[in-house]
Design a protein around this motif. Structure first.
Motif, PDB file in Angstrom:
ATOM      1  N   ALA A   1       1.340   9.683  -4.540  1.00 54.94           N
ATOM      2  CA  ALA A   1       0.209  10.497  -4.109  1.00 54.94           C
ATOM      3  C   ALA A   1       0.513  11.224  -2.804  1.00 54.94           C
ATOM      4  O   ALA A   1       0.053  12.346  -2.591  1.00 54.94           O
ATOM      5  N   PHE A   2       1.280  10.573  -1.935  1.00 52.94           N
ATOM      6  CA  PHE A   2       1.633  11.152  -0.644  1.00 52.94           C
ATOM      7  C   PHE A   2       3.148  11.245  -0.564  1.00 52.94           C
ATOM      8  O   PHE A   2       3.803  10.324  -0.127  1.00 52.94           O
ATOM      9  N   LYS A   3       3.686  12.351  -1.017  1.00 54.04           N
ATOM     10  CA  LYS A   3       5.143  12.517  -1.015  1.00 54.04           C
ATOM     11  C   LYS A   3       5.588  12.906   0.382  1.00 54.04           C
ATOM     12  O   LYS A   3       5.704  14.059   0.726  1.00 54.04           O
ATOM     13  N   SER A   4       5.820  11.884   1.172  1.00 50.86           N
ATOM     14  CA  SER A   4       6.192  12.082   2.560  1.00 50.86           C
ATOM     15  C   SER A   4       7.435  11.272   2.865  1.00 50.86           C
ATOM     16  O   SER A   4       7.465  10.060   2.660  1.00 50.86           O
ATOM     17  N   ARG A   5       8.456  11.943   3.351  1.00 48.70           N
ATOM     18  CA  ARG A   5       9.685  11.253   3.741  1.00 48.70           C
ATOM     19  C   ARG A   5       9.408  10.285   4.897  1.00 48.70           C
ATOM     20  O   ARG A   5       9.982   9.200   4.959  1.00 48.70           O
ATOM     21  N   GLU A   6       8.506  10.668   5.782  1.00 48.17           N
ATOM     22  CA  GLU A   6       8.172   9.810   6.920  1.00 48.17           C
ATOM     23  C   GLU A   6       7.531   8.498   6.463  1.00 48.17           C
ATOM     24  O   GLU A   6       7.841   7.431   6.995  1.00 48.17           O
ATOM     25  N   LEU A   7       6.637   8.583   5.473  1.00 47.46           N
ATOM     26  CA  LEU A   7       6.011   7.366   4.963  1.00 47.46           C
ATOM     27  C   LEU A   7       7.031   6.499   4.218  1.00 47.46           C
ATOM     28  O   LEU A   7       6.999   5.271   4.311  1.00 47.46           O
ATOM     29  N   ALA A   8       7.945   7.143   3.500  1.00 39.97           N
ATOM     30  CA  ALA A   8       8.999   6.384   2.813  1.00 39.97           C
ATOM     31  C   ALA A   8       9.887   5.679   3.834  1.00 39.97           C
ATOM     32  O   ALA A   8      10.261   4.509   3.651  1.00 39.97           O
ATOM     33  N   ASP A   9      10.227   6.371   4.904  1.00 36.55           N
ATOM     34  CA  ASP A   9      11.038   5.756   5.959  1.00 36.55           C
ATOM     35  C   ASP A   9      10.293   4.593   6.617  1.00 36.55           C
ATOM     36  O   ASP A   9      10.896   3.555   6.917  1.00 36.55           O
ATOM     37  N   LEU A  10       9.002   4.767   6.841  1.00 35.86           N
ATOM     38  CA  LEU A  10       8.186   3.702   7.421  1.00 35.86           C
ATOM     39  C   LEU A  10       8.185   2.474   6.514  1.00 35.86           C
ATOM     40  O   LEU A  10       8.372   1.345   6.980  1.00 35.86           O
ATOM     41  N   ARG A  11       8.006   2.685   5.217  1.00 38.52           N
ATOM     42  CA  ARG A  11       8.019   1.574   4.269  1.00 38.52           C
ATOM     43  C   ARG A  11       9.362   0.839   4.316  1.00 38.52           C
ATOM     44  O   ARG A  11       9.410  -0.390   4.357  1.00 38.52           O
ATOM     45  N   MET A  12      10.447   1.584   4.356  1.00 38.12           N
ATOM     46  CA  MET A  12      11.777   0.953   4.410  1.00 38.12           C
ATOM     47  C   MET A  12      11.981   0.170   5.713  1.00 38.12           C
ATOM     48  O   MET A  12      12.554  -0.920   5.704  1.00 38.12           O
ATOM     49  N   ARG A  13      11.468   0.707   6.824  1.00 36.04           N
ATOM     50  CA  ARG A  13      11.585  -0.012   8.096  1.00 36.04           C
ATOM     51  C   ARG A  13      10.769  -1.304   8.068  1.00 36.04           C
ATOM     52  O   ARG A  13      11.208  -2.347   8.564  1.00 36.04           O
ATOM     53  N   LEU A  14       9.571  -1.247   7.489  1.00 33.97           N
ATOM     54  CA  LEU A  14       8.733  -2.447   7.382  1.00 33.97           C
ATOM     55  C   LEU A  14       9.380  -3.489   6.462  1.00 33.97           C
ATOM     56  O   LEU A  14       9.351  -4.691   6.757  1.00 33.97           O
ATOM     57  N   GLU A  15       9.962  -3.026   5.348  1.00 35.89           N
ATOM     58  CA  GLU A  15      10.652  -3.948   4.457  1.00 35.89           C
ATOM     59  C   GLU A  15      11.831  -4.614   5.170  1.00 35.89           C
ATOM     60  O   GLU A  15      12.061  -5.813   5.020  1.00 35.89           O
ATOM     61  N   GLN A  16      12.564  -3.850   5.954  1.00 35.37           N
ATOM     62  CA  GLN A  16      13.688  -4.412   6.698  1.00 35.37           C
ATOM     63  C   GLN A  16      13.191  -5.416   7.742  1.00 35.37           C
ATOM     64  O   GLN A  16      13.800  -6.468   7.936  1.00 35.37           O
TER      65      GLN A  16
ATOM     66  N   THR B   1       0.826  -1.200   0.000  1.00 39.51           N
ATOM     67  CA  THR B   1       0.000   0.000   0.000  1.00 39.51           C
ATOM     68  C   THR B   1       0.865   1.256   0.000  1.00 39.51           C
ATOM     69  O   THR B   1       0.606   2.199  -0.759  1.00 39.51           O
ATOM     70  N   LEU B   2       1.880   1.270   0.834  1.00 37.21           N
ATOM     71  CA  LEU B   2       2.786   2.421   0.868  1.00 37.21           C
ATOM     72  C   LEU B   2       3.502   2.595  -0.471  1.00 37.21           C
ATOM     73  O   LEU B   2       3.694   3.725  -0.939  1.00 37.21           O
ATOM     74  N   GLU B   3       3.873   1.499  -1.098  1.00 37.43           N
ATOM     75  CA  GLU B   3       4.551   1.570  -2.400  1.00 37.43           C
ATOM     76  C   GLU B   3       3.619   2.101  -3.487  1.00 37.43           C
ATOM     77  O   GLU B   3       3.998   2.959  -4.282  1.00 37.43           O
ATOM     78  N   ARG B   4       2.373   1.607  -3.506  1.00 38.37           N
ATOM     79  CA  ARG B   4       1.407   2.058  -4.527  1.00 38.37           C
ATOM     80  C   ARG B   4       1.058   3.525  -4.384  1.00 38.37           C
ATOM     81  O   ARG B   4       0.759   4.192  -5.370  1.00 38.37           O
TER      82      ARG B   4
END
Length: 103
Positions: A78-93, A71-74
């Motif tokens: 639409a939501f250009k947020s560094r915080e959401l990108a960081d969250l996605r990377m943490r979840l992937e890790q 969901t974060l990737e899709r």
């Protein structure tokens, strides 16, 4: 030996027909796997090709994490947020760490 995810799969809900298909593939020397049960699918425990699968708590967590990452990737454009990108990377890790722990 091929990785499981590179072997073609035939999904078959009829075990008798699945057995015949397996024999035919072997007689033709065709690489392939006939899946008649979600338990033997290499996508287990998340395989739902034949029917919805009841997941163990760990499988439910993994499925929820995969869904959140997807969901974060899709929606990343639409939501250009560094915080959401960081969250996605943490979840992937976290998913990678869980996979390493399970092996």
């Amino acid at each position: 030996m091929a990785k499981p995810e590179t072997i073609p799969q035939i999904i078959c809900a009829d075990p008798a027909l699945g057995h015949l298909l397996s024999q035919w593939l072997a007689s033709q020397a065709i690489a392939g796997e006939v899946v008649c049960s979600p338990a033997i699918c290499y996508h287990a425990p998340l395989c739902g090709c034949l029917k919805p699968v009841w997941l163990e708590p760990q499988g439910l967590v993994r499925h929820a994490l995969l869904d959140a990452v997807a969901t974060l990737e899709r929606t990343r454009h639409a939501f250009k947020s560094r915080e959401l990108a960081d969250l996605r990377m943490r979840l992937e890790q976290l998913l990678k760490d869980l996979s390493a722990y399970e092996q």
